[in-house]
Design a protein around this motif. Sequence first.
Motif, PDB file in Angstrom:
ATOM      1  N   ALA A 180      10.854 -12.490  -8.733  1.00 18.46           N
ATOM      2  CA  ALA A 180      11.982 -12.306  -7.820  1.00 18.46           C
ATOM      3  C   ALA A 180      11.822 -11.008  -7.033  1.00 18.46           C
ATOM      4  CB  ALA A 180      13.294 -12.303  -8.597  1.00 18.46           C
ATOM      5  N   TRP A 237       9.261  -8.465  -0.117  1.00 16.37           N
ATOM      6  CA  TRP A 237       8.796  -9.090   1.112  1.00 16.37           C
ATOM      7  C   TRP A 237       9.900  -9.109   2.150  1.00 16.37           C
ATOM      8  CZ3 TRP A 237       4.658 -10.792   3.666  1.00 16.37           C
ATOM      9  CH2 TRP A 237       4.840 -11.734   4.675  1.00 16.37           C
ATOM     10  N   HIS A 238      11.050  -9.616   1.745  1.00  8.72           N
ATOM     11  CA  HIS A 238      12.133  -9.751   2.705  1.00  8.72           C
ATOM     12  C   HIS A 238      12.796  -8.426   3.012  1.00  8.72           C
ATOM     13  CE1 HIS A 238      12.044 -14.052   3.076  1.00  8.72           C
ATOM     14  NE2 HIS A 238      11.935 -14.158   1.762  1.00  8.72           N
ATOM     15  N   GLY A 239      12.557  -7.418   2.188  1.00  7.28           N
ATOM     16  CA  GLY A 239      13.160  -6.113   2.452  1.00  7.28           C
ATOM     17  C   GLY A 239      12.489  -5.377   3.585  1.00  7.28           C
ATOM     18  N   THR A 286      17.436  -0.545   0.207  1.00 10.51           N
ATOM     19  CA  THR A 286      17.639  -1.951   0.565  1.00 10.51           C
ATOM     20  C   THR A 286      18.463  -2.639  -0.511  1.00 10.51           C
ATOM     21  OG1 THR A 286      15.437  -1.910   1.491  1.00 10.51           O
ATOM     22  CG2 THR A 286      16.455  -4.054   1.221  1.00 10.51           C
ATOM     23  N   PRO A 287      19.521  -3.368  -0.111  1.00 11.46           N
ATOM     24  CA  PRO A 287      20.307  -4.072  -1.130  1.00 11.46           C
ATOM     25  C   PRO A 287      19.630  -5.378  -1.543  1.00 11.46           C
ATOM     26  CG  PRO A 287      21.267  -4.426   1.015  1.00 11.46           C
ATOM     27  CD  PRO A 287      20.097  -3.514   1.233  1.00 11.46           C
ATOM     28  N   PHE A 288      19.814  -5.757  -2.776  1.00 13.19           N
ATOM     29  CA  PHE A 288      19.260  -7.019  -3.286  1.00 13.19           C
ATOM     30  C   PHE A 288      20.222  -7.571  -4.312  1.00 13.19           C
ATOM     31  CE2 PHE A 288      15.934 -10.013  -3.797  1.00 13.19           C
ATOM     32  CZ  PHE A 288      15.884 -10.348  -5.136  1.00 13.19           C
ATOM     33  N   LEU A 289      20.980  -8.594  -3.901  1.00 18.96           N
ATOM     34  CA  LEU A 289      21.887  -9.274  -4.818  1.00 18.96           C
ATOM     35  C   LEU A 289      22.810  -8.301  -5.530  1.00 18.96           C
ATOM     36  CD1 LEU A 289      19.591 -11.923  -6.481  1.00 18.96           C
ATOM     37  CD2 LEU A 289      21.054 -12.177  -4.514  1.00 18.96           C
ATOM     38  N   GLY A 290      23.388  -7.381  -4.763  1.00 18.69           N
ATOM     39  CA  GLY A 290      24.377  -6.493  -5.350  1.00 18.69           C
ATOM     40  C   GLY A 290      23.817  -5.195  -5.876  1.00 18.69           C
ATOM     41  N   PHE A 323       9.705 -11.300  -3.922  1.00 18.70           N
ATOM     42  CA  PHE A 323      10.403 -11.807  -2.742  1.00 18.70           C
ATOM     43  C   PHE A 323      11.309 -10.748  -2.128  1.00 18.70           C
ATOM     44  CE2 PHE A 323       8.700 -15.799  -3.165  1.00 18.70           C
ATOM     45  CZ  PHE A 323       8.828 -16.271  -4.453  1.00 18.70           C
ATOM     46  N   GLY A 324      11.958  -9.974  -3.008  1.00 17.07           N
ATOM     47  CA  GLY A 324      12.823  -8.920  -2.499  1.00 17.07           C
ATOM     48  C   GLY A 324      12.036  -7.919  -1.668  1.00 17.07           C
ATOM     49  N   LEU A 339      17.351  -2.603  -4.210  1.00 15.80           N
ATOM     50  CA  LEU A 339      16.082  -3.275  -4.501  1.00 15.80           C
ATOM     51  C   LEU A 339      15.275  -2.475  -5.505  1.00 15.80           C
ATOM     52  CD1 LEU A 339      14.192  -5.580  -3.912  1.00 15.80           C
ATOM     53  CD2 LEU A 339      13.382  -4.369  -1.910  1.00 15.80           C
ATOM     54  N   PHE A 372      16.774  -3.173  -9.043  1.00 16.27           N
ATOM     55  CA  PHE A 372      16.394  -4.502  -9.516  1.00 16.27           C
ATOM     56  C   PHE A 372      14.908  -4.545  -9.814  1.00 16.27           C
ATOM     57  CE2 PHE A 372      17.139  -8.960  -9.985  1.00 16.27           C
ATOM     58  CZ  PHE A 372      15.909  -9.530  -9.712  1.00 16.27           C
TER      59      PHE A 372
END
Lengths: 541, 483
Positions: A175, A181-183, A246-250, A178-179, A253, A256
């Motif tokens: 996970a 990458w998209h961050g 960078t935020p990631f699901l609350g 992906f964070g 990043l 997490f």
Amino acid sequence: MSAALASCLWLPLLLAALCFVLPATASRWLALLGSLATTLVGGLLLADFAAFPGADFRAVVSAPWSTALGASFTLGVDGIGAAMLALSGLITAIATIAAFRQERFPRLYHALVLVLLAAMNGVFTSLDLLLFYVSWEAVLLPMLPLIGVFGGEQRRYAALKFFVYTLAGSVLMLATLFGLWHGTPAAGRTVAVPPAVLAAHAGAAATTLHGLPVTPANGTTPATVQVPRGFDVRHLALQHEAIATTPFLGLSLATFGLLAVLLACLVKIPAVPLHTWLPHAHVQAPTAVSVLLAGVLLKLGVYGLYRIAIPLFPHAVRDVAPWLGWLGLAGILWGAVAALGQRDWKRLVAYSSVSHMGFCLLGPASGTVVGMTGGMVQAVTHGLTAAMLFLLVGVVYDRAHHRDVDGFGGLAKPMPKFAWLLLLASLASAGLPGLCGFVGEFGVLLGGFTGPTPFPAIAGFATLAVVLSAAYLLWTQKRVAYGPLAHDDHGGFADLDRRELAALLPLAVLAVLVGIWPKPLADALQPACELLVQQLHGGRP
Amino acid sequence: MIAALDALPLHALVPELLLVMALFAILGVDLLRHPALRTAGPWLGGVACAVAACFALPAAPTTVGPMLAIDGLAGFARLLILALAALVLLATAARAHRIDQPGAFAMAVVALALGADLAAAASNLLPVWLGLELIAMASYTLVAFGGERRAAEAGMKFVLFGGVASALMLFGASHVYGLTGSFEFAGMRGLLGGGFGPAGTLALLLAGCGLAYKLSLVPFHFYAPDVYQGAPPLGISVVAVLPKIGAAVALLHFLTPAGPLPAALPAAVATGLAAIAAVSALVGGFVAVVQRDGKRILAFSGIGHGGALLLAIACGPATEARAAVCFYLLTYGIANVGAFLCLDVLVGDRGATGLDALAGAWRRRPVVAALLCLFVLSLAGIPPLAGFLGKWGVLQQAFGLAMASRELQPLGVAALLLLLASVVAAWSYLLLVRALVLAPAASEAPPAAPLALPLRLVLAVAAIAVVGFGLWLDGFSWLGQLV
């Protein structure tokens, strides 16, 4: 040299395929060839780092893999990677010699060991996070049949437990990929490069850093570099400030990501309380596979901390460092106390592994250069001593067909070479000055004492473990080797034969050598560890 | 009427026409009842499907009246459906000595493929329902094939359950027509926006029952374990996969508006789909670990994978999401078909697929057992096999959308739950692997008869595909351009 580094990945795989084509007796030589090739490459690189210390990555190989996934086939080593690569090759070679007379399915066995070697080399040399993750997971595949087919009575349960435990630990890392990458924006981002990082990797006035052009510093503005989106660990390390925000699901990043990577590494190291897979796996695995497990696989977790967690999420690591320190201490003491109570010799050595790997967690947590370096030195030297101990247990098991420590006594009479090497291995593992174990443990403890609170207290308690490890190791030595011969039929045991000596002597020589002359190893590791400590403390006050 | 027939773009319907002709050809050959022509039915069907697959991709997007729209996505779905059907029919030809009436079996498989084709190519709710019904009729036949008590029981459960789902779907369709005045997807999409209130949502949910049933999503998953366990593995290999392809593509077509594609679905729709997906994945994972039968484990794996598919669909009509759905269908399809074909070989020897019955299979048939482990590990999503890449695509889309917009964060949570469920499911897959490879045989088994060449070819193709697609990292961009 970069081509040689790449061969550490494809050569073992090629040899593994050849194992099924050539006659069964050839497969062990193929395995030996593959592992010695890796040892040679790793050893040369380690010597290079020892002779010419530096924090940058060398023998870098970069080939595009998939533009769609943003993954590239990037390999490279710094001092830490070179040491781990050399260890990986050496321990695999030793394990192959130990299993030279494998009678059941030799082709399958040696092919699996070669695939395992390729996967371990992949972890230690990859600079691309996706390749790192794939190699990390790929390590599990050959271990499943190696324990499940070739192991002891409860091998199936142990193999399944090992597989699912480690898989569960590393699933969040996927996970995080992906964070990360998209961050990053699709066009990449421009980051400021701290002068220390630039100087360590490329030189203070360099114009390229990790293959990217550098806009030089201009009075007030610092040097900047345009980092593309991707999984390159070196590029991601440059972006650690952005990752932290960078935020990631609350969560952030970085938080997490650290939790995810930490979970994966703590399962592998293994840190208490995530260590319960280890005694099972070690005891049920055959001798050579135990050697591989203890010698190399446990180090994957430590390496993950050094290569991924600290460079990518430095501030988050600094925030949880005290917890990591306490976890390390818990492992050190728990493993030592548990080892004291064991009667199964292999379980005893397994718990001693838990204890010694706790030092590898305590070292980097302390955030000091000597602690960070000590932790990695401990990883290397524990690989040597644990391999020796498991080999020696295997020697006795081959003759007596049981591993009950209380069922032996006086083996020094029929097997003097064995007793001598057992004493050497025990003292090296316990950390007697002059032998290899001392170097790492001393570095870690010194790092703890000079670190911020609460590390001095943690190091103080950890010093107790040195006494405890001497206790269980020397008590075992006494029970097994000294005193009168406990059983008359033990008197007929043959001493170490040529094959067993061939497996043990290189480790014994290295144990003494690293103990009295640790400078090359420390020189190779220190610059990279210094850089990691700078990254830990840099930036935020 | 001739003019209307002339106006039909038959060039785009060549695969369907070939399948219909094959149906009648197999029927004719079967009626001859000649012993030498026993395997002619499956061979005819296999060749017809293979030839039809060559025409599956349309040269340009074509619409057939208000009913079908054959675009790149439908073309890919047809290609996959026909290729998998061809593989299974070739395997059937090789295993015909174990099937009572191979001709009838082949007809059912061809009909199943036809129904899935129809559903995949539909741009209207009616052909979707028609296709799903054709799938259902063929599936009931395949599940109850052979008439054994367990198979008949499985078929009965399938019929009853499927009948209810079908009825609910028609009920929902009637509401859809009542609210929007049209069965076409273009007219129905207004219901997604919520403009019709609770009635519209209810209509959509009811109409979706049939699709959820075919995708074995919670709460329409209860049939799967018993049906998969009782049915012969050869039949289940198509019943488990082809309807999922048809239903998934039909749903994707419905959710994709004409014109420029939006970045994501409306948040409420995406969240609802993600919730169902997450629950299905969790059920598929957690309930699988207590199973002690190989086919039941694969059934729960199907439920879990249905959830992952739905999550990919929930990531919206964007091209990357469509590519992810297609890649997932591809990897799941080939691995599942391969797994059930291997199980068919192993069942044939012993007659049961309980884990104790499968124990020690690697002694009797090492290659088949090893291949089954390969397919099962691909289903578990272990790199570097195809299943891992399929999962990668889904997670990539889900996390990307979750990070891009706060409202779509449930997609990210669902993705995390999917990851958790896949680890739990890995334990159940490993139970199967353990039984096959690690456990000792219960008793000495007689030496196994060698497999026929067509079956060996099919298994080899499936194995190469499972490994090859796992390394085909550019698959997503290639599929993105196709669909």
